[in-house]
Design a protein around this motif. Structure first.
Motif, PDB file in Angstrom:
ATOM      1  N   ILE A   1      12.591   8.627 -11.016  1.00  0.00           N
ATOM      2  CA  ILE A   1      13.330   8.024 -12.143  1.00  0.00           C
ATOM      3  C   ILE A   1      12.844   6.618 -12.465  1.00  0.00           C
ATOM      4  CG2 ILE A   1      15.373   9.439 -11.599  1.00  0.00           C
ATOM      5  CD1 ILE A   1      16.823   6.791 -10.966  1.00  0.00           C
ATOM      6  N   ALA A   2      12.005   6.037 -11.620  1.00  0.00           N
ATOM      7  CA  ALA A   2      11.482   4.694 -11.909  1.00  0.00           C
ATOM      8  C   ALA A   2      10.413   4.784 -12.983  1.00  0.00           C
ATOM      9  CB  ALA A   2      10.887   4.096 -10.642  1.00  0.00           C
ATOM     10  N   PRO A   3      10.349   3.818 -13.927  1.00  0.00           N
ATOM     11  CA  PRO A   3       9.317   3.921 -14.997  1.00  0.00           C
ATOM     12  C   PRO A   3       7.889   4.136 -14.499  1.00  0.00           C
ATOM     13  CG  PRO A   3      10.933   2.241 -15.531  1.00  0.00           C
ATOM     14  CD  PRO A   3      11.288   2.740 -14.149  1.00  0.00           C
ATOM     15  N   PRO A   4       7.321   3.533 -13.478  1.00  0.00           N
ATOM     16  CA  PRO A   4       7.769   2.422 -12.654  1.00  0.00           C
ATOM     17  C   PRO A   4       7.263   1.081 -13.219  1.00  0.00           C
ATOM     18  CG  PRO A   4       5.822   3.437 -11.659  1.00  0.00           C
ATOM     19  CD  PRO A   4       6.057   4.120 -12.983  1.00  0.00           C
ATOM     20  N   LEU A   5       8.114   0.083 -13.039  1.00  0.00           N
ATOM     21  CA  LEU A   5       7.797  -1.264 -13.535  1.00  0.00           C
ATOM     22  C   LEU A   5       7.011  -2.028 -12.476  1.00  0.00           C
ATOM     23  CD1 LEU A   5       8.873  -3.022 -16.015  1.00  0.00           C
ATOM     24  CD2 LEU A   5      10.366  -4.080 -14.332  1.00  0.00           C
TER      25      LEU A   5
ATOM     26  N   GLU B   1       0.857  -1.190   0.000  1.00  0.00           N
ATOM     27  CA  GLU B   1       0.000   0.000   0.000  1.00  0.00           C
ATOM     28  C   GLU B   1       0.893   1.240   0.000  1.00  0.00           C
ATOM     29  OE1 GLU B   1      -3.490   0.571   0.233  1.00  0.00           O
ATOM     30  OE2 GLU B   1      -3.447  -1.473  -0.549  1.00  0.00           O
ATOM     31  N   GLY B   2       0.488   2.282  -0.698  1.00  0.00           N
ATOM     32  CA  GLY B   2       1.221   3.535  -0.647  1.00  0.00           C
ATOM     33  C   GLY B   2       1.187   4.113   0.761  1.00  0.00           C
ATOM     34  N   ALA B   3       2.275   4.780   1.187  1.00  0.00           N
ATOM     35  CA  ALA B   3       2.348   5.305   2.552  1.00  0.00           C
ATOM     36  C   ALA B   3       1.454   6.521   2.721  1.00  0.00           C
ATOM     37  CB  ALA B   3       3.786   5.674   2.884  1.00  0.00           C
ATOM     38  N   ASP B   4       1.352   7.316   1.658  1.00  0.00           N
ATOM     39  CA  ASP B   4       0.695   8.612   1.761  1.00  0.00           C
ATOM     40  C   ASP B   4       0.177   8.961   0.362  1.00  0.00           C
ATOM     41  OD1 ASP B   4       0.133  11.313   1.699  1.00  0.00           O
ATOM     42  OD2 ASP B   4       1.973  11.939   2.695  1.00  0.00           O
ATOM     43  N   PRO B   5      -1.136   9.174   0.229  1.00  0.00           N
ATOM     44  CA  PRO B   5      -1.681   9.455  -1.107  1.00  0.00           C
ATOM     45  C   PRO B   5      -1.061  10.701  -1.739  1.00  0.00           C
ATOM     46  CG  PRO B   5      -3.387   9.665   0.602  1.00  0.00           C
ATOM     47  CD  PRO B   5      -2.161   9.099   1.257  1.00  0.00           C
ATOM     48  N   HIS B   6      -0.674  11.681  -0.917  1.00  0.00           N
ATOM     49  CA  HIS B   6      -0.060  12.890  -1.485  1.00  0.00           C
ATOM     50  C   HIS B   6       1.319  12.575  -2.060  1.00  0.00           C
ATOM     51  CE1 HIS B   6      -3.302  15.323  -0.110  1.00  0.00           C
ATOM     52  NE2 HIS B   6      -3.091  15.042   1.167  1.00  0.00           N
ATOM     53  N   LEU B   7       2.049  11.689  -1.365  1.00  0.00           N
ATOM     54  CA  LEU B   7       3.372  11.299  -1.859  1.00  0.00           C
ATOM     55  C   LEU B   7       3.250  10.541  -3.185  1.00  0.00           C
ATOM     56  CD1 LEU B   7       6.392  11.169  -1.409  1.00  0.00           C
ATOM     57  CD2 LEU B   7       6.034   9.292   0.201  1.00  0.00           C
ATOM     58  N   GLU B   8       2.269   9.633  -3.257  1.00  0.00           N
ATOM     59  CA  GLU B   8       2.015   8.920  -4.512  1.00  0.00           C
ATOM     60  C   GLU B   8       1.687   9.922  -5.623  1.00  0.00           C
ATOM     61  OE1 GLU B   8       1.619   5.293  -5.146  1.00  0.00           O
ATOM     62  OE2 GLU B   8       2.931   5.358  -3.392  1.00  0.00           O
ATOM     63  N   ASP B   9       0.859  10.908  -5.276  1.00  0.00           N
ATOM     64  CA  ASP B   9       0.425  11.899  -6.261  1.00  0.00           C
ATOM     65  C   ASP B   9       1.600  12.749  -6.733  1.00  0.00           C
ATOM     66  OD1 ASP B   9      -1.395  13.170  -7.877  1.00  0.00           O
ATOM     67  OD2 ASP B   9      -2.026  14.602  -6.348  1.00  0.00           O
ATOM     68  N   VAL B  10       2.452  13.163  -5.781  1.00  0.00           N
ATOM     69  CA  VAL B  10       3.638  13.949  -6.162  1.00  0.00           C
ATOM     70  C   VAL B  10       4.497  13.134  -7.129  1.00  0.00           C
ATOM     71  CG1 VAL B  10       5.819  14.912  -5.317  1.00  0.00           C
ATOM     72  CG2 VAL B  10       3.697  15.411  -4.102  1.00  0.00           C
ATOM     73  N   GLY B  11       4.696  11.848  -6.807  1.00  0.00           N
ATOM     74  CA  GLY B  11       5.483  10.979  -7.685  1.00  0.00           C
ATOM     75  C   GLY B  11       4.880  10.923  -9.080  1.00  0.00           C
ATOM     76  N   GLU B  12       3.566  10.783  -9.136  1.00  0.00           N
ATOM     77  CA  GLU B  12       2.872  10.691 -10.429  1.00  0.00           C
ATOM     78  C   GLU B  12       3.021  11.993 -11.227  1.00  0.00           C
ATOM     79  OE1 GLU B  12       1.600   8.232 -11.936  1.00  0.00           O
ATOM     80  OE2 GLU B  12       0.698   9.370 -13.582  1.00  0.00           O
ATOM     81  N   GLN B  13       2.864  13.133 -10.538  1.00  0.00           N
ATOM     82  CA  GLN B  13       2.981  14.425 -11.243  1.00  0.00           C
ATOM     83  C   GLN B  13       4.425  14.659 -11.714  1.00  0.00           C
ATOM     84  OE1 GLN B  13       0.125  15.404 -12.001  1.00  0.00           O
ATOM     85  NE2 GLN B  13      -0.753  14.043 -10.459  1.00  0.00           N
ATOM     86  N   MET B  14       5.386  14.235 -10.886  1.00  0.00           N
ATOM     87  CA  MET B  14       6.795  14.380 -11.273  1.00  0.00           C
ATOM     88  C   MET B  14       7.083  13.535 -12.522  1.00  0.00           C
ATOM     89  SD  MET B  14       8.691  16.211  -8.984  1.00  0.00           S
ATOM     90  CE  MET B  14      10.268  15.454  -8.709  1.00  0.00           C
ATOM     91  N   ARG B  15       6.500  12.343 -12.580  1.00  0.00           N
ATOM     92  CA  ARG B  15       6.735  11.503 -13.770  1.00  0.00           C
ATOM     93  C   ARG B  15       6.086  12.106 -15.010  1.00  0.00           C
ATOM     94  NH1 ARG B  15       6.694   7.519  -9.854  1.00  0.00           N
ATOM     95  NH2 ARG B  15       4.447   7.269  -9.943  1.00  0.00           N
ATOM     96  N   ARG B  16       4.906  12.725 -14.825  1.00  0.00           N
ATOM     97  CA  ARG B  16       4.271  13.405 -15.973  1.00  0.00           C
ATOM     98  C   ARG B  16       5.200  14.492 -16.507  1.00  0.00           C
ATOM     99  NH1 ARG B  16      -1.163  15.973 -14.448  1.00  0.00           N
ATOM    100  NH2 ARG B  16      -1.111  16.600 -16.625  1.00  0.00           N
ATOM    101  N   LEU B  17       5.749  15.264 -15.568  1.00  0.00           N
ATOM    102  CA  LEU B  17       6.673  16.333 -15.959  1.00  0.00           C
ATOM    103  C   LEU B  17       7.915  15.771 -16.635  1.00  0.00           C
ATOM    104  CD1 LEU B  17       6.782  18.866 -13.009  1.00  0.00           C
ATOM    105  CD2 LEU B  17       6.385  19.400 -15.420  1.00  0.00           C
ATOM    106  N   ARG B  18       8.480  14.727 -16.020  1.00  0.00           N
ATOM    107  CA  ARG B  18       9.676  14.080 -16.574  1.00  0.00           C
ATOM    108  C   ARG B  18       9.439  13.719 -18.041  1.00  0.00           C
ATOM    109  NH1 ARG B  18       9.916   8.087 -14.667  1.00  0.00           N
ATOM    110  NH2 ARG B  18       8.345   8.031 -16.311  1.00  0.00           N
TER     111      ARG B  18
ATOM    112  N   PRO C   1      14.750   2.352  -7.922  1.00  0.00           N
ATOM    113  CA  PRO C   1      14.733   3.068  -9.201  1.00  0.00           C
ATOM    114  C   PRO C   1      14.038   2.340 -10.341  1.00  0.00           C
ATOM    115  CG  PRO C   1      16.897   2.125  -8.795  1.00  0.00           C
ATOM    116  CD  PRO C   1      16.094   1.867  -7.557  1.00  0.00           C
ATOM    117  N   VAL C   2      13.478   1.163 -10.088  1.00  0.00           N
ATOM    118  CA  VAL C   2      12.804   0.426 -11.165  1.00  0.00           C
ATOM    119  C   VAL C   2      11.283   0.377 -10.940  1.00  0.00           C
ATOM    120  CG1 VAL C   2      12.699  -1.726 -12.482  1.00  0.00           C
ATOM    121  CG2 VAL C   2      14.867  -0.977 -11.483  1.00  0.00           C
ATOM    122  N   GLY C   3      10.881  -0.074  -9.757  1.00  0.00           N
ATOM    123  CA  GLY C   3       9.445  -0.235  -9.509  1.00  0.00           C
ATOM    124  C   GLY C   3       8.882   0.780  -8.539  1.00  0.00           C
ATOM    125  N   GLY C   4       9.734   1.638  -7.969  1.00  0.00           N
ATOM    126  CA  GLY C   4       9.299   2.520  -6.885  1.00  0.00           C
ATOM    127  C   GLY C   4       8.357   3.620  -7.348  1.00  0.00           C
TER     128      GLY C   4
END
Ligand SMILES: CCCCCCCCCC(=O)SCCNC(=O)CCNC(=O)[C@H](O)C(C)(C)COP(=O)(O)OP(=O)(O)OC[C@H]1O[C@@H](n2cnc3c(N)ncnc32)[C@H](O)[C@@H]1OP(=O)(O)O
Length: 254
Positions: free
Chosen positions: A127-131, A48-65, A119-122
């Protein structure tokens, strides 16, 4: 019973593994010959994700990336985005403990380890795709991913180091899926055909055999039904000191 994750991924509909060209397709009976009649793969379900905001930040960062890579000649105006990102960094940085503290916190007893940040599934790692890996009753694990411009090596193709990284990680899952754990000691890779960006890549890994501390694993990447990459590795069971702890306690390596 073993967990059938086939329903979670359209590629695995029907629970059938995609045939792998030029390699042996291991089946449950083969796995049982190696692991014994009681062979039963372990659960590889996501944490389970630790924090929905952290998951969301990760998702937005990947969109930007993905949106930023190769944008230089497009005429895009990035001034506002740069300012917003500076503000975001100014909010997060002061709240973030130093890296040694965070590292130790990850490896506290019962903690997530690097499952969410590797860095692969995180999903918390930009930087993770994530896989995402899926385990199968025959003892193999698989993953399907389409990589974009941030992972480019040769023109229009996946960087070979990225393929190696993803398969090394999948080896780890293949070990885990059949109840083993080790570190990569020796790794061989053959790039048979260019691996395309922007097209689905089907990856598969499995433990071929093991003896004592030695675990031999194999993996492939296919795209468009064609073999692109084949890899073999020797993993050695080993304990690694856990950050922030005095010693690695038996059974607490991860
Ligand atoms: C769900 C979780 C998903 C997470 C996935 C994560 C996957 C990530 C995978 C990795 O990235 S691991 C990181 C990269 N690997 C390393 O950093 C390992 C660095 N190497 C070591 O720490 C040591 O070399 C190792 C622990 C692997 C072995 O050292 P040891 O001192 O414990 O063992 P030793 O050297 O005595 O070797 C044990 C046996 O393995 C054999 N061996 C060791 N290295 C070998 C090698 N490179 N090639 C062939 N054989 C090798 C060695 O000959 C010997 O065989 P015998 O018992 O028959 O004599």
């Amino acid at each position: 019973m073993s967990k059938d994750t086939s329903a979670e991924d359209p590629w695995h509909s029907g629970g059938k593994l995609h045939p792998v060209l030029g390699t042996r397709d291991p089946q449950l009976a083969d796995a049982q010959r190696v692991w014994g009649e009681d062979f039963e793969p372990v659960d590889l379900s996501e944490l389970e994700g630790a924090d929905p905001h952290l998951e969301d930040v990760g998702e937005q960062m990947r969109r930007l990336r993905d949106a930023l890579t190769g944008i230089a000649d497009s005429g895009a105006d990035l001034a506002e985005a740069a300012e917003l990102l500076r503000r975001a960094a100014d909010i997060v940085e002061p709240q973030s403990p130093d890296q040694a503290t965070r590292l130790a916190s990850q490896w506290r007893k019962g903690g997530p380890g690097a499952r969410r940040t590797n860095p692969v599934g995180g999903t918390e790692n930009v930087i993770a795709p994530p896989l995402r890996a899926f385990g199968h009753p025959d003892g193999s694990v698989s993953a399907r991913i389409t990589l974009g411009l941030p992972y480019q090596g040769p023109p229009g193709c996946v960087h070979g180091g990225m393929s190696a990284l993803m398969l090394d990680h999948l080896f780890g899952f293949a070990n885990h899926w059949v109840g083993l754990r080790g570190m990569t000691a020796h790794y061989e890779i053959d790039y048979r055909k260019p691996t395309p960006l922007l097209e689905p890549l089907d990856m598969k890994a499995w433990v071929e055999s093991h003896e004592g501390r030695k675990i031999w694993v194999r993996a492939t990447i296919e795209s468009g039904g064609e073999l692109r990459v084949e890899a073999r590795a020797l993993f050695i069971s080993a304990n690694v000191p856990l950050p922030g702890r005095d010693a690695t306690a038996p059974g607490e390596e991860r």
